[in-house]
Design a protein around this motif. Structure first.
Motif, PDB file in Angstrom:
ATOM      1  N   PRO A  77       1.145  -1.399   0.126  1.00 40.98           N
ATOM      2  CA  PRO A  77      -0.077   0.293   0.289  1.00 40.98           C
ATOM      3  C   PRO A  77       0.962   1.571  -0.288  1.00 40.98           C
ATOM      4  CG  PRO A  77      -0.894  -1.486   2.231  1.00 40.98           C
ATOM      5  CD  PRO A  77       0.134  -1.890   1.098  1.00 40.98           C
ATOM      6  N   LEU A  78       2.300   1.287   0.468  1.00 42.13           N
ATOM      7  CA  LEU A  78       3.022   2.433   0.452  1.00 42.13           C
ATOM      8  C   LEU A  78       3.425   3.181  -0.317  1.00 42.13           C
ATOM      9  CD1 LEU A  78       3.974   5.009   2.305  1.00 42.13           C
ATOM     10  CD2 LEU A  78       5.678   2.771   2.132  1.00 42.13           C
ATOM     11  N   SER A  79       3.984   1.408  -1.609  1.00 39.29           N
ATOM     12  CA  SER A  79       4.755   1.852  -2.623  1.00 39.29           C
ATOM     13  C   SER A  79       3.587   1.705  -3.459  1.00 39.29           C
ATOM     14  CB  SER A  79       5.368   0.427  -3.376  1.00 39.29           C
ATOM     15  OG  SER A  79       6.473   0.087  -1.986  1.00 39.29           O
ATOM     16  N   VAL A  80       2.687   1.344  -3.958  1.00 41.23           N
ATOM     17  CA  VAL A  80       1.333   2.372  -4.754  1.00 41.23           C
ATOM     18  C   VAL A  80       1.297   4.032  -4.117  1.00 41.23           C
ATOM     19  CG1 VAL A  80      -1.391   1.658  -5.379  1.00 41.23           C
ATOM     20  CG2 VAL A  80       0.459   0.185  -5.187  1.00 41.23           C
ATOM     21  N   ALA A  81       0.876   4.240  -3.202  1.00 45.95           N
ATOM     22  CA  ALA A  81       0.344   5.462  -2.564  1.00 45.95           C
ATOM     23  C   ALA A  81       1.616   6.206  -2.943  1.00 45.95           C
ATOM     24  CB  ALA A  81      -0.171   4.959  -1.162  1.00 45.95           C
ATOM     25  N   ILE A  82       2.686   5.837  -2.967  1.00 49.98           N
ATOM     26  CA  ILE A  82       3.916   7.029  -3.467  1.00 49.98           C
ATOM     27  C   ILE A  82       3.512   7.080  -5.236  1.00 49.98           C
ATOM     28  CG2 ILE A  82       5.984   7.370  -3.188  1.00 49.98           C
ATOM     29  CD1 ILE A  82       6.743   6.041  -0.384  1.00 49.98           C
ATOM     30  N   SER A  83       3.931   5.867  -5.389  1.00 51.04           N
ATOM     31  CA  SER A  83       3.067   5.702  -6.540  1.00 51.04           C
ATOM     32  C   SER A  83       2.401   6.263  -7.662  1.00 51.04           C
ATOM     33  CB  SER A  83       3.777   4.071  -7.566  1.00 51.04           C
ATOM     34  OG  SER A  83       5.652   4.407  -6.869  1.00 51.04           O
ATOM     35  N   LEU A  84       1.290   6.611  -7.288  1.00 51.67           N
ATOM     36  CA  LEU A  84      -0.307   7.227  -7.401  1.00 51.67           C
ATOM     37  C   LEU A  84      -0.067   8.643  -6.924  1.00 51.67           C
ATOM     38  CD1 LEU A  84      -2.460   4.035  -7.881  1.00 51.67           C
ATOM     39  CD2 LEU A  84      -0.535   4.730  -9.773  1.00 51.67           C
ATOM     40  N   ALA A  85       0.948   8.858  -6.259  1.00 49.14           N
ATOM     41  CA  ALA A  85       0.458  10.724  -6.053  1.00 49.14           C
ATOM     42  C   ALA A  85       0.233  11.358  -6.777  1.00 49.14           C
ATOM     43  CB  ALA A  85       2.044  11.038  -5.118  1.00 49.14           C
ATOM     44  N   GLY A  86      -0.591  11.766  -6.969  1.00 50.31           N
ATOM     45  CA  GLY A  86      -0.803  12.924  -8.345  1.00 50.31           C
ATOM     46  C   GLY A  86      -2.024  12.531  -9.720  1.00 50.31           C
ATOM     47  N   ALA A  87      -1.827  11.234  -9.483  1.00 46.87           N
ATOM     48  CA  ALA A  87      -2.741  10.138 -10.850  1.00 46.87           C
ATOM     49  C   ALA A  87      -3.814  10.629 -10.697  1.00 46.87           C
ATOM     50  CB  ALA A  87      -2.219   8.618 -10.175  1.00 46.87           C
ATOM     51  N   PRO A  88      -5.179  10.541 -11.592  1.00 50.04           N
ATOM     52  CA  PRO A  88      -6.132  10.600 -11.605  1.00 50.04           C
ATOM     53  C   PRO A  88      -7.179   9.750 -10.821  1.00 50.04           C
ATOM     54  CG  PRO A  88      -5.633  10.187 -14.116  1.00 50.04           C
ATOM     55  CD  PRO A  88      -3.899  10.244 -13.185  1.00 50.04           C
ATOM     56  N   THR A  89      -6.764   8.760  -9.802  1.00 49.29           N
ATOM     57  CA  THR A  89      -7.540   7.720  -9.347  1.00 49.29           C
ATOM     58  C   THR A  89      -8.452   8.590  -8.113  1.00 49.29           C
ATOM     59  OG1 THR A  89      -5.398   7.088  -7.741  1.00 49.29           O
ATOM     60  CG2 THR A  89      -5.870   5.946 -10.537  1.00 49.29           C
ATOM     61  N   SER A  90      -9.621   7.922  -7.934  1.00 46.53           N
ATOM     62  CA  SER A  90     -10.301   7.930  -6.423  1.00 46.53           C
ATOM     63  C   SER A  90      -9.748   7.491  -5.162  1.00 46.53           C
ATOM     64  CB  SER A  90     -11.859   7.941  -6.445  1.00 46.53           C
ATOM     65  OG  SER A  90     -11.854   5.715  -6.324  1.00 46.53           O
ATOM     66  N   ARG A  91      -9.497   7.751  -4.275  1.00 40.49           N
ATOM     67  CA  ARG A  91      -8.797   7.169  -2.494  1.00 40.49           C
ATOM     68  C   ARG A  91      -9.384   6.071  -2.554  1.00 40.49           C
ATOM     69  NH1 ARG A  91     -10.630   6.135   2.307  1.00 40.49           N
ATOM     70  NH2 ARG A  91      -9.324   6.625   4.022  1.00 40.49           N
ATOM     71  N   HIS A  92     -10.623   5.183  -3.176  1.00 41.48           N
ATOM     72  CA  HIS A  92     -10.485   4.307  -3.113  1.00 41.48           C
ATOM     73  C   HIS A  92     -10.227   2.832  -4.011  1.00 41.48           C
ATOM     74  CE1 HIS A  92     -15.195   1.455  -2.675  1.00 41.48           C
ATOM     75  NE2 HIS A  92     -13.741   1.063  -2.367  1.00 41.48           N
ATOM     76  N   GLN A  93      -9.855   3.324  -5.071  1.00 43.95           N
ATOM     77  CA  GLN A  93      -8.986   2.605  -6.394  1.00 43.95           C
ATOM     78  C   GLN A  93      -7.600   3.318  -5.762  1.00 43.95           C
ATOM     79  OE1 GLN A  93      -9.563   5.024  -9.436  1.00 43.95           O
ATOM     80  NE2 GLN A  93     -11.918   4.231 -10.444  1.00 43.95           N
ATOM     81  N   ARG A  94      -7.431   3.284  -5.461  1.00 45.04           N
ATOM     82  CA  ARG A  94      -5.718   3.084  -4.690  1.00 45.04           C
ATOM     83  C   ARG A  94      -5.784   2.319  -3.752  1.00 45.04           C
ATOM     84  NH1 ARG A  94      -5.757   9.338  -5.658  1.00 45.04           N
ATOM     85  NH2 ARG A  94      -6.094  10.025  -3.277  1.00 45.04           N
ATOM     86  N   VAL A  95      -6.914   2.238  -2.198  1.00 48.05           N
ATOM     87  CA  VAL A  95      -6.401   1.096  -1.447  1.00 48.05           C
ATOM     88  C   VAL A  95      -6.643   0.272  -2.080  1.00 48.05           C
ATOM     89  CG1 VAL A  95      -8.344   0.619   0.733  1.00 48.05           C
ATOM     90  CG2 VAL A  95      -7.817   3.855   0.419  1.00 48.05           C
ATOM     91  N   LEU A  96      -8.133   0.167  -2.961  1.00 51.89           N
ATOM     92  CA  LEU A  96      -8.447  -1.411  -3.896  1.00 51.89           C
ATOM     93  C   LEU A  96      -6.610  -2.051  -4.417  1.00 51.89           C
ATOM     94  CD1 LEU A  96     -11.636  -1.576  -4.520  1.00 51.89           C
ATOM     95  CD2 LEU A  96     -10.344  -2.195  -2.368  1.00 51.89           C
ATOM     96  N   MET A  97      -6.065  -0.697  -5.212  1.00 54.23           N
ATOM     97  CA  MET A  97      -4.786  -1.345  -5.515  1.00 54.23           C
ATOM     98  C   MET A  97      -4.151  -1.648  -4.875  1.00 54.23           C
ATOM     99  SD  MET A  97      -4.831   2.029  -9.343  1.00 54.23           S
ATOM    100  CE  MET A  97      -5.737   1.441 -10.223  1.00 54.23           C
TER     101      MET A  97
END
Length: 437
Positions: A349-369
């Motif tokens: 989750p930490l790696s995904v959160a850092i990598s997707l910072a500023g990406a056009p994704t919702s918070r829900h989508q980032r959590v599931l990713m």
């Protein structure tokens, strides 16, 4: 007698899945979890014996075949053009999130597991890529699915099985089992730049040329019809073998070949709604659809994908049952009790959160990713690859036990959570879905 029992067990398992597969999809567990339980039970009953180190070559080939078949399917599922912004999410996950996960796992390996740096890098490289086979429940199932979550996870799984390879080679190099050159120049030039470019280039070239040749023969000469199964297997083997021949990454080549074949269909469809063209192709006689200038591209892509997905499911059964057999004779390492939760709940989750910072994704989508970083057959392949390339002794035993049990934990926790989490995701209010897409 054992052979007869195996035929009966596998036959019953496949028939049961064919009859009850739709029911199982509604339950909070995955098919892989069932296969794992069957394999483990058979192993504990003494119905089969496999040893990771003794049978490493066989297990490497088995997992290799399963991965390349699934990667080809992943490429065929992704219909969006490469310039589409949705690809940026997949690239961030497959490159940024994976590299960060490798680094964080390597740090854990050195500081908490007491591994030498090379072995820690290997552990990170083996456990970092997400799986294109076992994560099918959270990936694109319909080539016209516009959902950013499913597209992102499918693209990630298709790319990062190949992009993890340079780190496997780096780990082997740091252990003295692979030449990396002074200052890592050889690793950067050949294992990172050349092998990646060669794999993608070979797969794209062969996918384009073979696809165009088949369509030309069908539309202009009404030849090369039928046997799309052979086309799928032939293109997979050709792209994979050609990439290895020029020292490229075969995993990336197979994925690129699937993308190229889908690109041909998308290009020929033009401005017409692709779903209408595909539905029309399915409603026609097979020979007519396969040779029609209007429907041939869609028919070819869908026929190849349909066969490949069926083959993918068969490979899943074989590999996961084998994993269960291996677990029956593999000691459970106590480190998995904290390593698996650390990987799934913190590092991924930490790696995904850092990598997707500023990406056009919702918070829900980032959590599931962040959560659905399923580890599976790709990790098993890399494990047996390194065993076949010189890793031995106590280090080999440690890697085997850690990887097999972390993959098992992933199959269990992700298999139990996928149905309720994805059902909740799919049932969000329509306005929220549109805002998140």
């Amino acid at each position: 007698m054992h052979a007869i029992v195996w035929f009966l067990i596998i036959g019953l398992l496949l028939v049961a899945m064919a009859l009850g597969g739709s029911v199982l999809k509604r339950l909070p567990l995955s098919t892989s979890l069932l296969y794992l339980g069957v394999g483990f039970g058979l192993g504990r009953l003494g119905m089969g014996h496999l040893d990771s180190r003794e049978h490493a070559a066989l297990l490497e080939r088995l997992t290799e075949v399963a991965v390349i078949i699934s990667l080809f399917s992943a490429g065929l599922k992704l219909r969006r053009p490469l310039k589409d912004s949705e690809w940026r999410v997949s690239l961030r996950l497959a490159l940024g999130a994976m590299v960060l996960t490798v680094a964080l796992l390597a740090l854990v390996g050195v500081t908490a597991l007491g591994l030498p740096l090379g072995a820690a890098v290997l552990l990170g490289a083996i456990l970092s890529p997400t799986d294109p086979v076992l994560a099918s429940d959270v990936q694109v199932s319909d080539t016209h699915d516009p959902d950013r979550l499913r597209f992102g996870l499918t693209g990630e799984a298709g790319l990062n099985d190949g992009s993890a390879f340079p780190f496997v080679m780096l780990g082997l190099g740091l252990l003295g089992l692979h030449e990396v050159g002074a200052g890592l120049w050889r690793w950067v030039a050949l294992d990172v730049l050349w092998a990646t470019a060669a794999g993608l280039g070979v797969g794209t070239l062969l996918g384009n040329q073979v696809g165009r040749l088949v369509l030309y023969l069908r539309k202009h000469h009404r030849e090369a019809t039928g046997l799309d199964e052979l086309l799928a297997l032939g293109l997979i083997a050709l792209s994979y073998g050609a990439a290895l021949l020029v020292k490229g990454y075969g995993f990336l080549a197979v994925f690129a070949a699937g993308l190229a074949l889908r690109r041909i269909e998308r290009k020929h469809t033009g401005s017409r709604p692709a779903k209408e063209v595909e539905d029309a192709a399915r409603s026609k006689d097979q020979i007519e659809a396969a040779t029609s200038p209007e429907h041939a591209p869609a028919y070819m892509a869908n026929a190849v994908l349909g066969f490949n997905q069926a083959l993918e499911r068969i490979c899943e059964v074989a590999v996961v049952v084998v994993l269960g057999l291996l677990l029956a004779s593999t000691p459970f390492p106590q480190e998995v009790l904290w390593l698996a939760p650390l990987l799934f709940f913190v590092l991924r989750p930490l790696s995904v959160a850092i990598s997707l910072a500023g990406a056009p994704t919702s918070r829900h989508q980032r959590v599931l990713m962040g959560w659905f970083g399923v580890r599976g057959i790709g990790s098993l392949y890399y494990l047996y690859y390194v065993l076949e390339h010189g890793v031995e002794g106590a280090l080999a035993s440690k890697l085997v036990s850690l990887v097999l049990w972390v993959v098992t934990v992933s199959i269990i926790v992700h298999g139990i959570s996928v149905t309720p989490l994805m059902k909740r995701y799919e049932q969000r209010p329509e306005k929220q879905r549109e805002a998140a897409s």
